[in-house]
Design a protein around this motif. Structure first.
Motif, PDB file in Angstrom:
ATOM      1  N   LYS A   1     -10.161  -1.748 -10.203  1.00 56.74           N
ATOM      2  CA  LYS A   1      -9.297  -1.378 -10.984  1.00 56.74           C
ATOM      3  C   LYS A   1      -8.370  -2.596 -11.820  1.00 56.74           C
ATOM      4  O   LYS A   1      -8.429  -3.292 -11.188  1.00 56.74           O
ATOM      5  CB  LYS A   1      -8.276  -0.602 -10.069  1.00 56.74           C
ATOM      6  CG  LYS A   1      -8.614   0.561  -9.164  1.00 56.74           C
ATOM      7  CD  LYS A   1      -7.323   1.463  -8.798  1.00 56.74           C
ATOM      8  CE  LYS A   1      -6.787   0.351  -7.856  1.00 56.74           C
ATOM      9  NZ  LYS A   1      -5.605   1.358  -6.878  1.00 56.74           N
TER      10      LYS A   1
ATOM     11  N   GLY B   1       0.727  -1.266  -0.094  1.00 56.72           N
ATOM     12  CA  GLY B   1       0.004  -0.004   0.026  1.00 56.72           C
ATOM     13  C   GLY B   1       0.803   1.318   0.076  1.00 56.72           C
ATOM     14  O   GLY B   1       1.895   1.349   0.134  1.00 56.72           O
TER      15      GLY B   1
ATOM     16  N   SER C   1      -3.630   3.287   1.381  1.00 58.25           N
ATOM     17  CA  SER C   1      -4.445   2.758   0.208  1.00 58.25           C
ATOM     18  C   SER C   1      -3.872   1.320  -0.341  1.00 58.25           C
ATOM     19  O   SER C   1      -2.544   1.447  -0.519  1.00 58.25           O
ATOM     20  CB  SER C   1      -4.559   3.875  -0.976  1.00 58.25           C
ATOM     21  OG  SER C   1      -5.198   3.401  -1.987  1.00 58.25           O
TER      22      SER C   1
ATOM     23  N   ASP D   1      -4.262  -2.221  -2.654  1.00 58.83           N
ATOM     24  CA  ASP D   1      -5.037  -3.115  -3.705  1.00 58.83           C
ATOM     25  C   ASP D   1      -5.299  -4.377  -3.326  1.00 58.83           C
ATOM     26  O   ASP D   1      -4.345  -5.244  -2.849  1.00 58.83           O
ATOM     27  CB  ASP D   1      -4.220  -3.066  -5.001  1.00 58.83           C
ATOM     28  CG  ASP D   1      -4.060  -1.663  -5.570  1.00 58.83           C
ATOM     29  OD1 ASP D   1      -5.126  -0.942  -5.318  1.00 58.83           O
ATOM     30  OD2 ASP D   1      -3.123  -1.169  -6.320  1.00 58.83           O
TER      31      ASP D   1
ATOM     32  N   SER E   1     -13.639  -0.312  -1.875  1.00 61.47           N
ATOM     33  CA  SER E   1     -14.173   0.130  -2.935  1.00 61.47           C
ATOM     34  C   SER E   1     -15.091  -0.692  -3.735  1.00 61.47           C
ATOM     35  O   SER E   1     -14.794  -2.087  -3.652  1.00 61.47           O
ATOM     36  CB  SER E   1     -13.071   0.571  -3.912  1.00 61.47           C
ATOM     37  OG  SER E   1     -12.404  -0.113  -4.583  1.00 61.47           O
TER      38      SER E   1
ATOM     39  N   LYS F   1      -9.120   0.937   1.991  1.00 67.68           N
ATOM     40  CA  LYS F   1      -8.765   2.038   2.750  1.00 67.68           C
ATOM     41  C   LYS F   1      -8.412   1.616   4.396  1.00 67.68           C
ATOM     42  O   LYS F   1      -9.433   1.049   4.908  1.00 67.68           O
ATOM     43  CB  LYS F   1      -9.583   3.204   2.812  1.00 67.68           C
ATOM     44  CG  LYS F   1      -9.496   3.815   1.459  1.00 67.68           C
ATOM     45  CD  LYS F   1     -10.727   5.173   1.213  1.00 67.68           C
ATOM     46  CE  LYS F   1     -10.668   5.721   0.019  1.00 67.68           C
ATOM     47  NZ  LYS F   1     -11.360   6.804  -0.188  1.00 67.68           N
TER      48      LYS F   1
ATOM     49  N   GLU G   1      -9.670  -1.186  -4.309  1.00 63.69           N
ATOM     50  CA  GLU G   1      -8.820  -0.281  -3.201  1.00 63.69           C
ATOM     51  C   GLU G   1      -9.402  -0.422  -1.783  1.00 63.69           C
ATOM     52  O   GLU G   1     -10.720  -0.464  -1.288  1.00 63.69           O
ATOM     53  CB  GLU G   1      -8.841   1.164  -3.393  1.00 63.69           C
ATOM     54  CG  GLU G   1      -8.287   2.020  -2.493  1.00 63.69           C
ATOM     55  CD  GLU G   1      -8.473   3.424  -2.821  1.00 63.69           C
ATOM     56  OE1 GLU G   1      -7.672   4.152  -2.257  1.00 63.69           O
ATOM     57  OE2 GLU G   1      -9.399   4.037  -2.969  1.00 63.69           O
TER      58      GLU G   1
END
Length: 337
Positions: free
Chosen positions: A241, A52, A200, A202, A237, A252, A250
């Motif tokens: 992506k 991240g 952040s 993935d 999210s 957080k 994503e």
């Protein structure tokens, strides 16, 4: 003849020495060395590690609508700024003169507007206006409105000649260091609210079902490898992506206010999401477990012999593995070096 017998004996002795040496070096079994481990109880958790980067919920990139000569430069890069504090302004002398000119034109047009209305006062009051008079009045109205818009446009241009921070925070980027230089529309001042920093990361779509909001996370930053930050997942999210490795989402991860002093925008780190936790379970170092043919086993010592014993393992993390069955707390086990 005596010399021949002596030579023959020496040859036999030499051959025997060669045979003994060969047996010593090639026929002798190598000595196996074992490491000893003690089965202990402890806490263990299963984690999912994600890469991240530190980002911010609140940040602003500020640019001038058009380029110009910087006449005022406020805070420097790294300075704390207040909400609506002016960061920089450009030369407005030409715009100011043009605005004065447009104001004069507006006053003139307003007088013309009133004159035309007075000229057609009777028609307007009687409401008997033919098409010719209507077109004259409409042109008169449009001219006045355009004059007003010219003044408003230049007034807006004056306001846009100054950029101000829309929030309190830190000026993390300034394209120039001194006034009196030209800037372009692409030059940006970036302000970040450090109280809104988060990590952040993935998450691969294949791991999506294993992760949920509120799960515990241990964050480790590359810049501070000795510092573990304990946090939780605040959001995942909904929009994916597309990356070179596949589809990701994503995640957080909030960061505590107490840790903000160590953080900077863009820091790289690792998020270890805690998938499960177990306390007071039997554990061994992973290096104590041998694996062969789909089975896991350790060596136990019996009458100076090392004997294989199967074990059942559970979760593994940080070089420690859970032992579900096969050995008990306090047992001594061994593994070949």
């Amino acid at each position: 003849m005596f010399t021949w017998i002596r030579t023959h004996k020496l040859a036999v002795v030499f051959i025997l020495l060669v045979l003994v040496a060969g047996w010593y070096f090639f026929g002798r079994k190598p000595t196996v060395v074992y490491d000893e481990y003690t089965v202990k109880k402890g806490d263990i958790n299963e984690t999912l590690e994600l890469s991240g980067k530190v980002s911010a919920e609140k940040s602003a990139s500020l640019k001038f609508l058009a380029g110009g000569l910087i006449t005022y430069l406020g805070p420097k890069e790294g300075d704390t700024v207040k909400k609506w504090q002016t960061l920089a302004s450009i030369d407005t002398r030409q715009v100011q003169k043009t605005l004065e000119q447009k104001l004069n034109l507006y006053k003139s047009q307003l007088n013309t507007f009133d004159d035309v209305k007075d000229g057609y006062k009777d028609e307007i009051e009687s409401k008997e206006i033919d098409d010719t008079v209507r077109r004259v009045l409409e042109r008169n109205q449009f001219s006045l409105e355009n004059s007003v818009k010219d003044v408003e446009y230049l007034d807006l241009t004056l306001k846009l000649s100054r950029i101000s921070s829309p929030m309190s925070g830190v000026l993390v980027q300034s394209p120039i260091t001194t006034a009196g230089v030209q800037v372009t529309p692409t030059d940006a001042w970036i302000v970040v609210d450090p109280s809104t920093l988060y990590l952040s990361a993935d998450l691969d779509e294949t791991d999506l079902r294993r992760v949920s909001i509120g799960q515990k996370v241990i964050v480790s930053l590359d810049a501070y490898p000795e510092l573990d930050l304990h946090s939780t997942i605040t959001s995942i999210s909904y929009s994916p992506k597309e990356t070179t490795t596949g589809t990701t989402y994503e995640v957080k991860i909030s960061l505590s206010q107490d840790d903000m002093k160590n953080l900077r925008l863009g820091l790289n780190g690792t998020a270890a999401i805690v998938l499960s936790e177990k306390a007071g379970v039997v554990t061994l170092p992973s290096s104590a477990i041998s694996n062969e043919g789909g089975r896991s086993f350790v060596y136990i010592k019996s009458d100076n012999k090392y004997i294989e014993k199967d074990v059942q393992t559970g979760i593994e993390n940080g070089g420690v593995i859970e032992i579900i069955g096969g050995v008990s707390e306090g047992d001594h086990v061994y593994a070949q070096k």
